[in-house]
Design a protein around this motif. Structure first.
Motif, mmCIF file in Angstrom:
data_model
loop_
_atom_site.group_PDB
_atom_site.id
_atom_site.type_symbol
_atom_site.label_atom_id
_atom_site.label_comp_id
_atom_site.label_asym_id
_atom_site.label_seq_id
_atom_site.Cartn_x
_atom_site.Cartn_y
_atom_site.Cartn_z
ATOM 1 N N UNK A 222 10.756 76.999 42.238
ATOM 2 C CA UNK A 222 9.983 78.357 42.278
ATOM 3 C C UNK A 222 10.761 79.466 42.191
ATOM 4 N N UNK A 223 10.421 80.687 41.867
ATOM 5 C CA UNK A 223 10.917 82.032 42.267
ATOM 6 C C UNK A 223 10.429 82.478 43.705
ATOM 7 N N UNK A 258 14.825 85.033 49.535
ATOM 8 C CA UNK A 258 15.908 83.975 49.841
ATOM 9 C C UNK A 258 16.423 84.239 51.113
ATOM 10 N N UNK A 259 17.010 85.395 51.611
ATOM 11 C CA UNK A 259 17.893 85.224 52.705
ATOM 12 C C UNK A 259 16.943 85.233 54.262
ATOM 13 N N UNK A 260 15.597 85.708 53.911
ATOM 14 C CA UNK A 260 14.416 85.584 54.999
ATOM 15 C C UNK A 260 14.039 84.029 55.127
ATOM 16 N N UNK A 261 14.223 83.318 53.906
ATOM 17 C CA UNK A 261 13.821 81.940 54.066
ATOM 18 C C UNK A 261 14.956 81.073 54.645
ATOM 19 N N UNK A 262 16.005 81.341 54.206
ATOM 20 C CA UNK A 262 16.889 80.579 54.729
ATOM 21 C C UNK A 262 17.030 80.906 56.279
ATOM 22 N N UNK A 263 16.860 82.159 56.764
ATOM 23 C CA UNK A 263 16.989 82.269 58.352
ATOM 24 C C UNK A 263 15.736 81.589 58.804
ATOM 25 N N UNK A 264 14.557 81.481 58.200
ATOM 26 C CA UNK A 264 13.525 80.897 58.881
ATOM 27 C C UNK A 264 13.591 79.323 58.814
ATOM 28 N N UNK A 265 14.458 78.791 57.794
ATOM 29 C CA UNK A 265 14.678 77.432 57.877
ATOM 30 C C UNK A 265 15.413 76.947 59.062
ATOM 31 N N UNK A 266 16.360 77.794 59.235
ATOM 32 C CA UNK A 266 17.492 77.631 60.467
ATOM 33 C C UNK A 266 16.750 77.779 61.796
ATOM 34 N N UNK A 267 15.606 78.453 61.919
ATOM 35 C CA UNK A 267 14.970 78.708 63.097
ATOM 36 C C UNK A 267 13.979 77.375 63.386
ATOM 37 N N UNK A 268 13.711 76.720 62.177
ATOM 38 C CA UNK A 268 12.743 75.598 62.299
ATOM 39 C C UNK A 268 13.593 74.309 62.382
ATOM 40 N N UNK A 269 14.922 74.545 62.603
ATOM 41 C CA UNK A 269 15.608 73.478 62.871
ATOM 42 C C UNK A 269 15.995 72.581 61.434
ATOM 43 N N UNK A 270 16.181 73.145 60.361
ATOM 44 C CA UNK A 270 16.012 72.227 59.137
ATOM 45 C C UNK A 270 17.434 72.729 58.469
ATOM 46 N N UNK A 271 18.383 73.438 59.212
ATOM 47 C CA UNK A 271 19.417 73.982 58.738
ATOM 48 C C UNK A 271 20.274 72.769 57.805
ATOM 49 N N UNK A 272 20.370 71.794 58.427
ATOM 50 C CA UNK A 272 21.130 70.576 57.872
ATOM 51 C C UNK A 272 20.271 69.531 56.608
ATOM 52 N N UNK A 273 19.232 69.875 56.796
ATOM 53 C CA UNK A 273 18.140 69.170 55.939
ATOM 54 C C UNK A 273 17.711 69.810 54.622
#
Length: 402
Positions: A222-223, A258-273
């Motif tokens: 998705x965009x 994109x930048x905000x989503x990557x940051x949010x993914x890190x906050x949710x503990x998904x960085x390595x997944x």
């Protein structure tokens, strides 16, 4: 103003070829209607396109050298009085030069400039395709109302209107854009053979990301823009990851969020997944390694990523919005989840996670949905069917006005 026209000439106008379904649809249609591609009913099809926004990406790679194209830098998405006047003048001159019998526009901005100019120049046939719409879900109530008024006015200047799904047509009727007999439903047409030809789990994506054959992959294509609801995907991913430590997630696409989503993914503990892959031109090699493909949009016209994913045999889970139910038969070719206007992303994400987790533990059900979905889309969304439909529409409409 032209007194005579070239009866087999089409001027096709789109505001920009940014990454997404409309650009794919338009470039393929222009290519296949061209004389070299469609000999039985030869058309001179000229594609006019503008400039995409920053971070949108473009699909210029889809343009073939044989296609006749005109690039108008002043034409784009945003309202800009001076640039819009320049675009109007350039389109006016093109019509004077080419004398097309048909002007066919795609997307809102091009639809206004193209149809208004064609009407002033007395082009006999003025067609507009609604790949979706901005009548709700994009703007506040007053701005949406303005767009409704504009679309009603443009519809009066149109000879025919095309909706890419029954749901889009229903919305146009709901907002009284045009009478029912002026709107025709023509499904998208795509080159799907390259997706269906690839074997499932062929390994390209897994090798790139070092994901083992024993692990499962959940993805979205998705965009990365607000209407696509990526916060729902991340919430679902959080819940899925907590329930199954072996699942990996891929996000294919790019955009302003994109930048905000990557940051949010890190906050949710998904960085390595979770893997953000950006825009990719090799999707036919990526879909086969996605066990469950998700779509989390708040609104859709006819979702190309779902059609491509289904053609590749993916099991899909999507929000029940817009034209999605016209692509997916709930429980037969995919799973739909409720996404009501007052639902929070957390609530929708929870429902999505439950559906995805049930599929991850049931390979046979994934296979059944994938096989059913593949058969459905290959029959309904083929480019050759679209070309025949458009050719028939053009010929029938010209017979009525010439």
């Amino acid at each position: 103003m032209p007194v005579t026209v070239n009866p087999r000439t089409v001027l096709r106008i789109i505001d920009r070829l940014n990454i997404g379904g409309p650009a794919i649809h338009v470039t393929l249609l222009n290519q296949y209607l061209d004389q070299a591609r469609f000999n039985e009913h030869a058309w001179k099809s000229i594609l006019v396109y503008g400039q995409e926004e920053k971070n949108e990406g473009n699909m210029l790679a889809l343009l073939r050298q044989s296609q006749q194209t005109v690039y108008l830098p002043a034409l784009g998405r945003e309202l800009h009085p001076l640039k819009d006047l320049v675009s109007f003048w350039r389109v006016f001159r093109l019509i004077r030069q080419q004398k097309p019998a048909i002007v066919h526009t795609h997307k809102s901005k091009a639809g206004v400039i193209g149809r208004l100019t064609a009407w002033i120049c007395r082009v006999p046939v003025r067609v507009h395709t609604y790949h979706g719409h901005v009548l709700h879900g994009y703007f506040g109530p007053w701005k949406s109302r303005i767009f409704i008024w504009i679309e009603r006015g443009m519809a009066r200047l149109s000879t025919a209107l095309i909706a890419v799904s029954p749901k889009v047509k229903a919305d146009l009727l709901k907002y009284r854009i045009a009478p029912e007999n002026k709107i025709k439903v023509l499904y998208l047409g795509l080159e799907l053979a390259r997706f269906s030809a690839q074997p499932r789990r062929q390994g390209t994506l897994r090798k790139e990301l070092r994901i083992s054959a024993e692990q499962t992959v959940v993805g979205i294509v998705a965009r990365l823009v607000p209407i696509k609801g990526l916060e729902i995907f991340l919430e679902a991913a959080r819940r899925i990851a907590a329930a199954d430590p072996t699942v990996e997630f891929v996000v294919i696409g790019d955009g302003e969020l994109r930048q905000g989503l990557e940051k949010r993914a890190d906050e949710l503990g998904l960085k390595t997944r979770i893997h953000f892959l950006g825009f990719r031109n090799d999707l036919e090699y990526l879909y086969p390694d996605i066990d469950v493909l998700m779509l989390t949009s708040f609104n859709e016209g006819s979702p190309v990523s779902l059609i491509e994913g289904l053609a590749a045999g993916c099991a899909v889970v999507s929000t029940h919005v817009g034209g999605v139910p016209d692509v997916i038969r709930d429980g037969e070719s995919g799973w739909l989840i409720a996404a009501n206007p007052d639902d929070t992303p957390e609530a929708i994400g929870r429902r999505a996670a439950e559906k995805v987790l049930s599929l991850l533990t049931d390979p046979a059900e994934r296979r059944r949905l994938g096989e059913n979905g593949q058969k459905d889309v290959l029959n309904r969304f083929d480019i050759h069917r679209l070309v025949q439909d458009i050719d028939r529409l053009y010929c029938d409409t010209l017979l009525k006005v010439l």
